[in-house]
Design a protein around this motif. Structure first.
Motif, PDB file in Angstrom:
ATOM      1  N   ASP A 185      33.320  96.311  -0.305  1.00 30.83           N
ATOM      2  CA  ASP A 185      33.550  97.573   0.383  1.00 30.83           C
ATOM      3  C   ASP A 185      34.731  98.334  -0.192  1.00 30.83           C
ATOM      4  OD1 ASP A 185      31.782  98.135   2.798  1.00 30.83           O
ATOM      5  OD2 ASP A 185      33.632  99.209   3.285  1.00 30.83           O
ATOM      6  N   ALA A 186      35.689  97.585  -0.731  1.00 29.29           N
ATOM      7  CA  ALA A 186      36.922  98.214  -1.240  1.00 29.29           C
ATOM      8  C   ALA A 186      36.748  98.750  -2.655  1.00 29.29           C
ATOM      9  CB  ALA A 186      38.052  97.187  -1.221  1.00 29.29           C
ATOM     10  N   TYR A 187      35.754  98.219  -3.362  1.00 34.04           N
ATOM     11  CA  TYR A 187      35.622  98.551  -4.790  1.00 34.04           C
ATOM     12  C   TYR A 187      35.245 100.022  -4.993  1.00 34.04           C
ATOM     13  CZ  TYR A 187      34.309  98.181  -9.690  1.00 34.04           C
ATOM     14  OH  TYR A 187      34.236  98.344 -11.046  1.00 34.04           O
ATOM     15  N   ASP A 188      35.926 100.652  -5.905  1.00 38.21           N
ATOM     16  CA  ASP A 188      35.646 102.065  -6.179  1.00 38.21           C
ATOM     17  C   ASP A 188      36.022 102.369  -7.631  1.00 38.21           C
ATOM     18  OD1 ASP A 188      34.860 104.605  -5.605  1.00 38.21           O
ATOM     19  OD2 ASP A 188      36.667 105.173  -4.498  1.00 38.21           O
ATOM     20  N   GLU A 189      35.329 103.364  -8.178  1.00 33.78           N
ATOM     21  CA  GLU A 189      35.667 103.825  -9.528  1.00 33.78           C
ATOM     22  C   GLU A 189      35.794 105.333  -9.478  1.00 33.78           C
ATOM     23  OE1 GLU A 189      32.371 102.664 -11.916  1.00 33.78           O
ATOM     24  OE2 GLU A 189      32.963 100.566 -12.020  1.00 33.78           O
ATOM     25  N   GLU A 190      36.756 105.867 -10.217  1.00 34.17           N
ATOM     26  CA  GLU A 190      36.841 107.336 -10.307  1.00 34.17           C
ATOM     27  C   GLU A 190      37.466 107.715 -11.645  1.00 34.17           C
ATOM     28  OE1 GLU A 190      39.367 108.229  -6.893  1.00 34.17           O
ATOM     29  OE2 GLU A 190      41.094 108.374  -8.228  1.00 34.17           O
ATOM     30  N   LEU A 191      37.282 108.978 -11.998  1.00 33.27           N
ATOM     31  CA  LEU A 191      37.912 109.461 -13.227  1.00 33.27           C
ATOM     32  C   LEU A 191      39.254 110.066 -12.863  1.00 33.27           C
ATOM     33  CD1 LEU A 191      35.137 111.087 -15.407  1.00 33.27           C
ATOM     34  CD2 LEU A 191      36.525 109.089 -15.959  1.00 33.27           C
ATOM     35  N   ALA A 192      40.335 109.559 -13.448  1.00 37.45           N
ATOM     36  CA  ALA A 192      41.668 110.118 -13.199  1.00 37.45           C
ATOM     37  C   ALA A 192      42.271 110.446 -14.554  1.00 37.45           C
ATOM     38  CB  ALA A 192      42.541 109.116 -12.453  1.00 37.45           C
ATOM     39  N   GLU A 193      42.596 111.705 -14.744  1.00 38.79           N
ATOM     40  CA  GLU A 193      43.137 112.189 -16.022  1.00 38.79           C
ATOM     41  C   GLU A 193      42.289 111.720 -17.195  1.00 38.79           C
ATOM     42  OE1 GLU A 193      47.027 110.597 -15.547  1.00 38.79           O
ATOM     43  OE2 GLU A 193      47.375 111.874 -13.813  1.00 38.79           O
ATOM     44  N   GLY A 194      40.965 111.846 -17.024  1.00 36.07           N
ATOM     45  CA  GLY A 194      40.028 111.533 -18.095  1.00 36.07           C
ATOM     46  C   GLY A 194      39.802 110.046 -18.334  1.00 36.07           C
ATOM     47  N   GLU A 195      40.429 109.207 -17.518  1.00 42.37           N
ATOM     48  CA  GLU A 195      40.273 107.754 -17.692  1.00 42.37           C
ATOM     49  C   GLU A 195      39.611 107.145 -16.470  1.00 42.37           C
ATOM     50  OE1 GLU A 195      43.238 104.735 -18.737  1.00 42.37           O
ATOM     51  OE2 GLU A 195      44.325 106.401 -19.687  1.00 42.37           O
ATOM     52  N   LEU A 196      38.866 106.082 -16.692  1.00 35.79           N
ATOM     53  CA  LEU A 196      38.236 105.409 -15.554  1.00 35.79           C
ATOM     54  C   LEU A 196      39.310 104.662 -14.758  1.00 35.79           C
ATOM     55  CD1 LEU A 196      35.466 104.628 -14.201  1.00 35.79           C
ATOM     56  CD2 LEU A 196      35.698 102.472 -15.431  1.00 35.79           C
ATOM     57  N   ARG A 197      39.354 104.957 -13.453  1.00 36.37           N
ATOM     58  CA  ARG A 197      40.310 104.243 -12.584  1.00 36.37           C
ATOM     59  C   ARG A 197      39.498 103.356 -11.648  1.00 36.37           C
ATOM     60  NH1 ARG A 197      44.505 105.032  -8.022  1.00 36.37           N
ATOM     61  NH2 ARG A 197      43.199 106.451  -6.821  1.00 36.37           N
ATOM     62  N   VAL A 198      39.709 102.048 -11.741  1.00 35.10           N
ATOM     63  CA  VAL A 198      39.061 101.117 -10.814  1.00 35.10           C
ATOM     64  C   VAL A 198      40.068 100.839  -9.702  1.00 35.10           C
ATOM     65  CG1 VAL A 198      38.116  98.787 -10.516  1.00 35.10           C
ATOM     66  CG2 VAL A 198      37.644 100.070 -12.611  1.00 35.10           C
ATOM     67  N   ILE A 199      39.600 101.006  -8.465  1.00 33.77           N
ATOM     68  CA  ILE A 199      40.511 100.827  -7.326  1.00 33.77           C
ATOM     69  C   ILE A 199      39.881  99.865  -6.329  1.00 33.77           C
ATOM     70  CG2 ILE A 199      41.957 102.055  -5.630  1.00 33.77           C
ATOM     71  CD1 ILE A 199      40.169 104.527  -7.082  1.00 33.77           C
ATOM     72  N   LEU A 200      40.698  99.013  -5.773  1.00 34.06           N
ATOM     73  CA  LEU A 200      40.280  98.256  -4.591  1.00 34.06           C
ATOM     74  C   LEU A 200      41.016  98.877  -3.409  1.00 34.06           C
ATOM     75  CD1 LEU A 200      40.318  94.436  -5.518  1.00 34.06           C
ATOM     76  CD2 LEU A 200      38.349  95.967  -5.388  1.00 34.06           C
ATOM     77  N   HIS A 201      40.243  99.589  -2.563  1.00 32.86           N
ATOM     78  CA  HIS A 201      40.875 100.233  -1.394  1.00 32.86           C
ATOM     79  C   HIS A 201      41.030  99.201  -0.272  1.00 32.86           C
ATOM     80  CE1 HIS A 201      40.465 104.273  -3.027  1.00 32.86           C
ATOM     81  NE2 HIS A 201      39.204 104.007  -3.326  1.00 32.86           N
ATOM     82  N   LEU A 202      41.666  98.084  -0.573  1.00 31.26           N
ATOM     83  CA  LEU A 202      41.806  97.048   0.462  1.00 31.26           C
ATOM     84  C   LEU A 202      42.770  97.512   1.550  1.00 31.26           C
ATOM     85  CD1 LEU A 202      42.168  93.830  -1.743  1.00 31.26           C
ATOM     86  CD2 LEU A 202      40.279  94.333  -0.173  1.00 31.26           C
ATOM     87  N   HIS A 203      42.473  97.148   2.788  1.00 33.93           N
ATOM     88  CA  HIS A 203      43.398  97.406   3.889  1.00 33.93           C
ATOM     89  C   HIS A 203      44.730  96.738   3.527  1.00 33.93           C
ATOM     90  CE1 HIS A 203      45.201  97.123   7.877  1.00 33.93           C
ATOM     91  NE2 HIS A 203      44.337  98.038   8.266  1.00 33.93           N
TER      92      HIS A 203
END
Ligand code: ATP
Length: 475
Positions: free
Chosen positions: A338-356
């Motif tokens: 549920d926390a896993y997410d990917e987005e483009l930040a400043e042209g680079e892939l940003r992998v984020i775990l939106h953990l509580h």
């Protein structure tokens, strides 16, 4: 009481919820497994020997995540309640426990298991050769018992056979009177326990979803007969909301009522809390109304009375039991998915775990902008101070951007950056994982501010002397 569950539970059938159901993937399991291995969350067990089928080792970050899940559960169900106490029973129990519970029976019954929904059926009672519930393919029949057998004492003989517990529940049933007599609790009250369980599962897989050694968080809640339905509904709601409070998206959770034929021999009613895993909807936690089955059985096999004196009516009764039973590993998998997410930040892939924040393995990362001695001295002092309160990591390798990415990928909620200006103004910046916004504040305010942010205060609520640094309107 059941306001959030206003659906007709019977409209869901097992087939719809089997783990093989095709759904659009939110997070690809392969990506998650790779992240877990690469960053030290979870490794295959005994990997240098080629691994051991469906056993997993939790690495430095995984062990923190698991500890945090267990702590959040314990806090919610024991620490913050008057009607619950904890227990830590042994894994090995008297063999008669398993006769009383019905777990030993399976030894004499040839069973087949559906490869799709994992329901097991007595081979001799099946009419066709497909699963009566979902029509799935069945395994070959075999004399099967889920329990791992071992031997107590030096001689391997039948008399000393013991079993690794397949659930933690039985430890709580057999200690019912011990707990009652020592705590002077009155009905309704519960016992909670976290511990390892072992099942020689026929079909395993989907990473840590179904393994042979796993950990459970179980509650046995003892109530007066007649109040059991009300308490069952109460626990459904309570447990569903626990996952939501810890950040799982509501739309990824669902309640599923067990069909009559699915009900275990002891259960009067059972619901699963299902989660939308990458491979489909599957059970995260089971909540059962076990009636008086367990206490009746253990009283019968032990010869000890397991009744409760109802002082109001001056009669001995056998309490009914409501059992919310969750898996630590499955919860960890659901929280990670549920926390896993990917987005483009400043042209680079940003992998984020939106953990509580309460689940994140590392709460704060301390990042000095350079390795210059003066800067390091300040950064190390801050690091030493913060780690008195939380799991904190110190990282001075590579560019600051890379270091932020590394922390985002493991779910660290806050990074504290120490720069050259910090040496003059005794201020540092806090950067938030999800928004990437930053504030600048006096070092003297850092600990108190982080404490507030980790428990939900918005980043831009500033401490004395603090200012918005990046991301806010006044930045
Ligand atoms: P399943 O049908 O998925 O095998 P179950 O109905 O047998 O699960 P329960 O006996 O209700 O599971 O156990 C309670 C909880 O323990 C489950 O909801 C799950 O979170 C966890 N659990 C059970 N078996 C396993 C396993 N083999 N591996 C990991 N977790 C498990």
């Amino acid at each position: 009481m059941l306001s959030i569950f206003s659906y007709n539970a019977t409209e869901y059938n097992s087939k719809e919820h089997s783990v093989t159901e095709q759904v659009p993937a939110k997070v690809d399991m392969e990506k998650l497994v790779s992240l877990c291995q690469r960053r030290g969350f979870i490794f295959p067990s005994s990997e240098i020997y080629g691994g051991l089928s469906s056993c997993w080792d939790y690495g430095p970050l995984g062990v923190e995540l698991k500890r945090n899940i267990k702590q959040a559960w314990w806090r919610a169900v024991v620490q913050e309640r008057d009607d619950m106490v904890g227990l830590d029973a042994s894994i090995l129990m008297h063999p008669q426990t398993w006769e009383a519970s019905g777990h030993l029976k399976g030894f004499t019954d040839p069973l087949v298991e559906c490869k799709s929904c994992h329901l097991r059926w007595r081979a001799d009672e099946l009419a066709g050769n497909s699963c009566p519930s979902c029509g799935g393919e069945l395994t070959e029949p075999r004399l099967f018992n889920l329990m791992f057998k071992t031997f107590m004492g030096p001689i391997e003989e039948e008399a000393s056979v013991v079993y690794l517990r397949p659930e933690t529940a039985q430890g709580m049933f057999v200690n019912f009177h011990n707990v009652l007599n020592t705590t002077r609790k009155r009905l309704p009250f519960g016992i909670a326990q976290i511990g390892k369980a072992f099942r020689n599962e026929i079909t395993t897989g989907n990473f840590i979803f179904r393994s042979r050694e796993f950990e459970q968080m179980e509650i046995e809640f003892f109530v007066k007969p007649g109040t059991d339905k009300e308490w069952f509904n109460y626990w459904l709601e309570e447990r569903f909301n626990w996952y939501v409070k810890l950040g799982i998206k509501k739309e990824n959770l669902k309640l599923r009522q067990h069909m009559k034929r699915e009900l275990a021999h002891y259960a009067k009613a059972c619901y699963d809390i299902d989660y939308l895993f990458p491979m489909g909807w599957a059970e995260l936690e089971g909540i059962a109304n076990r009636g008086d089955f367990d206490l009746v059985q253990h009283a019968k096999y032990s010869g000890k009375s397991l009744t409760y004196l109802d002082e109001e009516n001056k009669e001995h009764i056998i309490p009914y039991i409501i059992e919310p039973s969750a898996g630590v590993d499955r919860s960890a998998l659901a929280f990670l998915c549920d926390a896993y997410d990917e987005e483009l930040a400043e042209g680079e892939l940003r992998v984020i775990l939106h953990l509580h924040p309460s689940l994140a393995p590392i709460k704060v990362a301390v990042l000095p902008l350079s390795r210059r001695e003066k800067l390091v001295a300040v950064a190390k002092q801050i690091y030493a101070d913060l780690r008195q309160c939380w799991m904190v990591s110190y990282d001075d390798a590579q560019s600051i951007g890379r270091r932020y990415r590394r922390q985002d990928e493991i779910g660290t909620p806050f990074c504290v950056t120490i720069d050259f200006q910090s040496l003059e103004d005794e201020q540092v910046t806090i950067r938030e994982r999800d928004t990437m916004n930053q504030i600048r504040l006096p070092i003297a305010e850092l600990k108190r501010t982080l404490q507030a942010k980790l428990t939900g205060e918005p980043l831009f609520v500033l401490p004395p002397g603090g200012k918005i640094w990046k991301g806010g309107e006044n930045a």
